[in-house]
Design a protein around this motif. Structure first.
Motif, PDB file in Angstrom:
ATOM      1  N   VAL A  32     -23.507   8.783 -29.607  1.00  0.00           N
ATOM      2  CA  VAL A  32     -24.245   7.917 -30.531  1.00  0.00           C
ATOM      3  C   VAL A  32     -25.471   7.301 -29.830  1.00  0.00           C
ATOM      4  O   VAL A  32     -26.500   7.040 -30.462  1.00  0.00           O
ATOM      5  CB  VAL A  32     -23.317   6.832 -31.133  1.00  0.00           C
ATOM      6  CG1 VAL A  32     -23.030   5.711 -30.163  1.00  0.00           C
ATOM      7  CG2 VAL A  32     -23.919   6.279 -32.416  1.00  0.00           C
ATOM      8  N   THR A  35     -28.024  10.138 -30.074  1.00  0.00           N
ATOM      9  CA  THR A  35     -28.512  10.409 -31.436  1.00  0.00           C
ATOM     10  C   THR A  35     -29.270   9.230 -32.029  1.00  0.00           C
ATOM     11  O   THR A  35     -30.267   9.414 -32.736  1.00  0.00           O
ATOM     12  CB  THR A  35     -27.353  10.793 -32.379  1.00  0.00           C
ATOM     13  OG1 THR A  35     -26.396   9.721 -32.435  1.00  0.00           O
ATOM     14  CG2 THR A  35     -26.677  12.074 -31.941  1.00  0.00           C
ATOM     15  N   ASP A  36     -28.830   8.002 -31.735  1.00  0.00           N
ATOM     16  CA  ASP A  36     -29.417   6.835 -32.405  1.00  0.00           C
ATOM     17  C   ASP A  36     -30.471   6.099 -31.579  1.00  0.00           C
ATOM     18  O   ASP A  36     -31.259   5.335 -32.132  1.00  0.00           O
ATOM     19  CB  ASP A  36     -28.313   5.852 -32.802  1.00  0.00           C
ATOM     20  CG  ASP A  36     -27.458   6.383 -33.956  1.00  0.00           C
ATOM     21  OD1 ASP A  36     -27.463   7.611 -34.172  1.00  0.00           O
ATOM     22  OD2 ASP A  36     -26.784   5.587 -34.620  1.00  0.00           O
ATOM     23  N   HIS A  39     -32.717   9.555 -30.317  1.00  0.00           N
ATOM     24  CA  HIS A  39     -32.979  10.311 -31.546  1.00  0.00           C
ATOM     25  C   HIS A  39     -32.952  11.831 -31.313  1.00  0.00           C
ATOM     26  O   HIS A  39     -33.771  12.573 -31.831  1.00  0.00           O
ATOM     27  CB  HIS A  39     -34.314   9.890 -32.182  1.00  0.00           C
ATOM     28  CG  HIS A  39     -34.299   8.468 -32.656  1.00  0.00           C
ATOM     29  ND1 HIS A  39     -33.514   8.041 -33.725  1.00  0.00           N
ATOM     30  CD2 HIS A  39     -34.944   7.370 -32.194  1.00  0.00           C
ATOM     31  CE1 HIS A  39     -33.693   6.739 -33.892  1.00  0.00           C
ATOM     32  NE2 HIS A  39     -34.547   6.308 -32.985  1.00  0.00           N
ATOM     33  N   GLU A 175     -26.243  -1.279 -35.732  1.00  0.00           N
ATOM     34  CA  GLU A 175     -27.150  -0.331 -35.094  1.00  0.00           C
ATOM     35  C   GLU A 175     -27.056  -0.451 -33.575  1.00  0.00           C
ATOM     36  O   GLU A 175     -26.918  -1.556 -33.034  1.00  0.00           O
ATOM     37  CB  GLU A 175     -28.589  -0.568 -35.541  1.00  0.00           C
ATOM     38  CG  GLU A 175     -28.823  -0.247 -37.019  1.00  0.00           C
ATOM     39  CD  GLU A 175     -30.289  -0.389 -37.418  1.00  0.00           C
ATOM     40  OE1 GLU A 175     -31.113  -0.680 -36.523  1.00  0.00           O
ATOM     41  OE2 GLU A 175     -30.589  -0.225 -38.605  1.00  0.00           O
ATOM     42  N   TYR A 256     -18.714   7.738 -35.748  1.00  0.00           N
ATOM     43  CA  TYR A 256     -19.356   8.017 -37.035  1.00  0.00           C
ATOM     44  C   TYR A 256     -18.410   7.698 -38.196  1.00  0.00           C
ATOM     45  O   TYR A 256     -18.862   7.259 -39.257  1.00  0.00           O
ATOM     46  CB  TYR A 256     -19.797   9.484 -37.097  1.00  0.00           C
ATOM     47  CG  TYR A 256     -20.788   9.827 -36.016  1.00  0.00           C
ATOM     48  CD1 TYR A 256     -22.144   9.607 -36.207  1.00  0.00           C
ATOM     49  CD2 TYR A 256     -20.362  10.338 -34.801  1.00  0.00           C
ATOM     50  CE1 TYR A 256     -23.067   9.913 -35.212  1.00  0.00           C
ATOM     51  CE2 TYR A 256     -21.271  10.640 -33.800  1.00  0.00           C
ATOM     52  CZ  TYR A 256     -22.614  10.426 -34.004  1.00  0.00           C
ATOM     53  OH  TYR A 256     -23.518  10.717 -33.016  1.00  0.00           O
ATOM     54  N   ASP A 260     -20.163   4.979 -40.367  1.00  0.00           N
ATOM     55  CA  ASP A 260     -20.739   5.497 -41.607  1.00  0.00           C
ATOM     56  C   ASP A 260     -19.728   5.600 -42.753  1.00  0.00           C
ATOM     57  O   ASP A 260     -20.037   5.216 -43.877  1.00  0.00           O
ATOM     58  CB  ASP A 260     -21.362   6.874 -41.345  1.00  0.00           C
ATOM     59  CG  ASP A 260     -22.511   6.797 -40.351  1.00  0.00           C
ATOM     60  OD1 ASP A 260     -23.539   6.197 -40.685  1.00  0.00           O
ATOM     61  OD2 ASP A 260     -22.356   7.314 -39.233  1.00  0.00           O
ATOM     62  N   TYR A 393     -25.062  15.110 -40.952  1.00  0.00           N
ATOM     63  CA  TYR A 393     -25.424  13.787 -40.443  1.00  0.00           C
ATOM     64  C   TYR A 393     -26.906  13.730 -40.094  1.00  0.00           C
ATOM     65  O   TYR A 393     -27.455  14.621 -39.455  1.00  0.00           O
ATOM     66  CB  TYR A 393     -24.590  13.448 -39.206  1.00  0.00           C
ATOM     67  CG  TYR A 393     -24.942  12.094 -38.618  1.00  0.00           C
ATOM     68  CD1 TYR A 393     -24.446  10.922 -39.186  1.00  0.00           C
ATOM     69  CD2 TYR A 393     -25.790  11.987 -37.519  1.00  0.00           C
ATOM     70  CE1 TYR A 393     -24.782   9.683 -38.669  1.00  0.00           C
ATOM     71  CE2 TYR A 393     -26.127  10.757 -36.997  1.00  0.00           C
ATOM     72  CZ  TYR A 393     -25.618   9.604 -37.578  1.00  0.00           C
ATOM     73  OH  TYR A 393     -25.953   8.382 -37.056  1.00  0.00           O
ATOM     74  N   ASN A 394     -27.569  12.655 -40.513  1.00  0.00           N
ATOM     75  CA  ASN A 394     -28.981  12.447 -40.254  1.00  0.00           C
ATOM     76  C   ASN A 394     -29.187  11.010 -39.786  1.00  0.00           C
ATOM     77  O   ASN A 394     -29.015  10.064 -40.562  1.00  0.00           O
ATOM     78  CB  ASN A 394     -29.805  12.725 -41.519  1.00  0.00           C
ATOM     79  CG  ASN A 394     -31.300  12.631 -41.278  1.00  0.00           C
ATOM     80  OD1 ASN A 394     -31.760  12.116 -40.263  1.00  0.00           O
ATOM     81  ND2 ASN A 394     -32.080  13.132 -42.223  1.00  0.00           N
ATOM     82  N   SER A 395     -29.526  10.829 -38.510  1.00  0.00           N
ATOM     83  CA  SER A 395     -29.650   9.478 -37.948  1.00  0.00           C
ATOM     84  C   SER A 395     -30.809   8.690 -38.549  1.00  0.00           C
ATOM     85  O   SER A 395     -30.880   7.468 -38.405  1.00  0.00           O
ATOM     86  CB  SER A 395     -29.827   9.565 -36.424  1.00  0.00           C
ATOM     87  OG  SER A 395     -31.031  10.217 -36.102  1.00  0.00           O
ATOM     88  N   GLU A 396     -31.737   9.373 -39.234  1.00  0.00           N
ATOM     89  CA  GLU A 396     -32.887   8.690 -39.833  1.00  0.00           C
ATOM     90  C   GLU A 396     -32.536   8.015 -41.160  1.00  0.00           C
ATOM     91  O   GLU A 396     -33.278   7.161 -41.641  1.00  0.00           O
ATOM     92  CB  GLU A 396     -34.032   9.691 -40.061  1.00  0.00           C
ATOM     93  CG  GLU A 396     -34.496  10.429 -38.799  1.00  0.00           C
ATOM     94  CD  GLU A 396     -35.174   9.510 -37.805  1.00  0.00           C
ATOM     95  OE1 GLU A 396     -35.661   8.454 -38.236  1.00  0.00           O
ATOM     96  OE2 GLU A 396     -35.209   9.851 -36.608  1.00  0.00           O
ATOM     97  N   GLN A 400     -25.464   7.790 -45.228  1.00  0.00           N
ATOM     98  CA  GLN A 400     -25.232   9.225 -45.298  1.00  0.00           C
ATOM     99  C   GLN A 400     -24.814   9.618 -46.719  1.00  0.00           C
ATOM    100  O   GLN A 400     -24.331   8.797 -47.500  1.00  0.00           O
ATOM    101  CB  GLN A 400     -24.146   9.629 -44.293  1.00  0.00           C
ATOM    102  CG  GLN A 400     -24.449   9.218 -42.857  1.00  0.00           C
ATOM    103  CD  GLN A 400     -25.731   9.828 -42.317  1.00  0.00           C
ATOM    104  OE1 GLN A 400     -25.995  11.017 -42.511  1.00  0.00           O
ATOM    105  NE2 GLN A 400     -26.558   9.000 -41.666  1.00  0.00           N
TER     106      GLN A 400
END
Length: 454
Positions: A32, A35-36, A39, A175, A256, A260, A393-396, A400
């Motif tokens: 994470v 990814t976060d 990115h 976050e 996740y 999420d 999954y899309n971190s932007e 989700q």
């Protein structure tokens, strides 16, 4: 030389306490973080994890053989390496969580590769001697089971800190915070060094040098022949690899799942408490259970309970977060049985190797086991990243999609249920050292050693 006792148990506990400040931190939160905060694409992260762990698997073997070909010092064969290598290991662990704002995607990916692979390589230089040391601290099977239990308790104490406090500290408004990740890494580094020094100072290696000197010169061909004849080792490697894939996969997906699917990273703290609490609940009873039923028997039943619990979680997708965690607690009680005795399995297969070949190659055999764990981590890293990407999954995105959330739930429940069922089958039906045969092995090996020294 003092007799084996509580001082050794505490020392061995501190070793894995120190190891897991970073191992569990990385296992639970590095994906994470990448990814976060960096990115990076989850698929790219999975590829990194797979490549790094495969590299580490061979680093383990190389380091185990290196140690087995060195003469023991006055402080032992394994302990000095824990002292020497723990400082560079901890420094590399902190460097993994350095974030330089405003850099390119390529820079972050390259930095992740270099820092993560460096940390993993240095981890082998401490973990291989630490794990191998159990087989030379005592020859008694019951005392070795105790060491396995104390090691697992050390790991879970680190897990209690990481998984309970981690989500509270690392995330701000749900976050990930780069500054907080680095701060936690520095704190964990200081604690890890203190634990490694305690391990070094409180433990003693008791296998006499006389037994080692009577061994013939080790040939790699003889070692390999012994390994391929060692059925307990081979089946244990299969079970361990699959179990490690399961544990690492669960750790990666859980972040996740709660961030999420349940939209509550605070749930990760509760899960961390449950995971460590389950071990602490089972630990006082494990020696009695093993004495009565045997390691193989206790471990296989525990894994079966965990598999069933995860299967129940899959078929009940609309559970509240607390109800989900309640069933998860049952799974963790089952997990704990194997976790508490798994290191005693390792010492048994090391003994079986000596029984077959006449060679006492603690470092080599432990490194082969560690290699299987690293391969399991590689597989889990690759599958974990690919699976998270595959469910969309899309971190932007702030939230989700429904299909992605459903996919995350499936990854966190059905896949562990299947993998744990495989582990149960291997231990219960294919691993040959049951209670009776393990006791006989200890007797036969003692007789062989006596004949050697006469």
């Amino acid at each position: 030389m003092r007799k084996f006792g509580m001082r050794d148990k505490w020392g061995y506990l501190f070793g894995d306490f120190g190891n897991d400040f970073f191992f569990l931190f990385v296992a639970s939160y590095l994906m994470v973080y990448y990814t976060d905060i960096y990115h990076l694409n989850p698929l790219a992260v999975g590829g990194l994890f797979a490549i790094a762990r495969l590299w580490d698997a061979f680093a383990d073997i190389a380091w185990g053989r290196f140690i087995d070909t060195r003469k023991p010092s006055k402080n032992g064969k394994f302990r000095p390496w824990i002292f020497r290598m723990s400082f560079p290991l901890v420094i590399s662990g902190v460097l993994m969580f350095v974030h330089i704002p405003g850099m390119s995607h390529g820079f972050y990916l390259a930095y992740a590769y270099v820092s993560y692979i460096l940390w993993g390589t240095l981890y082998s230089t401490v973990n291989i001697p630490y794990g191998s040391m159990a087989s030379v601290m005592t020859a008694d099977p019951v005392e070795r089971t105790a060491l396995s239990s104390w090691r697992t308790v050390g790991s879970q104490l680190a897990g209690l800190i990481i998984n309970v406090l981690g989500p509270v500290i690392l995330f701000v408004d749900n976050e990930a915070s780069a500054n907080r990740f680095l701060l936690v890494a520095i704190i964990f580094g200081i604690l890890a060094i203190a634990c490694y020094m305690a391990c070094y100072n409180l433990t003693i290696e008791r296998v006499t040098l006389a037994e080692k000197e009577n061994q013939p010169k080790v040939k790699t061909s003889e070692t390999l022949r012994g390994i391929f004849k060692n059925k307990p080792l081979l089946w244990f490697l299969v079970a361990s690899l699959t179990f490690m894939v399961t544990v690492m996969f669960i750790g990666a997906v859980n972040v996740y799942l709660f961030k999420d699917y349940f939209k509550n990273t605070g749930g990760l703290s509760i899960v961390g408490f449950v995971q460590s609490g389950a071990v602490l609940v089972v630990a006082p009873f494990i020696l009695k259970l093993v004495k009565k039923y045997g390691k193989k028997e206790v471990a296989s039943i525990g894994v079966l309970i965990a598999a069933i619990a995860y299967g129940v979680l899959y078929i009940l997708p609309n559970l509240s977060m607390m109800a989900f965690i309640g069933i998860l607690a049952i799974a963790n009680l089952g997990f704990s049985a194997l976790n508490l005795v798994i290191w005693a399995f390792v010492t048994d297969v090391i003994d079986y190797h000596e029984y077959l070949t006449g060679l006492r190659e603690d470092g080599t055999i432990y490194s082969i086991y560690s290699m299987a764990r690293k391969i399991g981590q590689a597989v889990a890293g690759g599958i974990g990243g690919a699976a998270i990407a595959a469910v969309g999954y899309n971190s932007e995105l702030k939230a989700q999609t429904a299909d992605t959330l459903s996919g995350i739930h499936m990854l966190g429940t059905l896949i562990p249920a299947i993998l744990l069922a495989i582990v149960f089958a291997v231990i219960a039906f294919l691993y040959p050292l049951n209670k009776k045969r393990t006791a006989q092995l200890a007797t036969d090996l003692a007789e062989k050693r006596e004949k050697k020294t006469v």
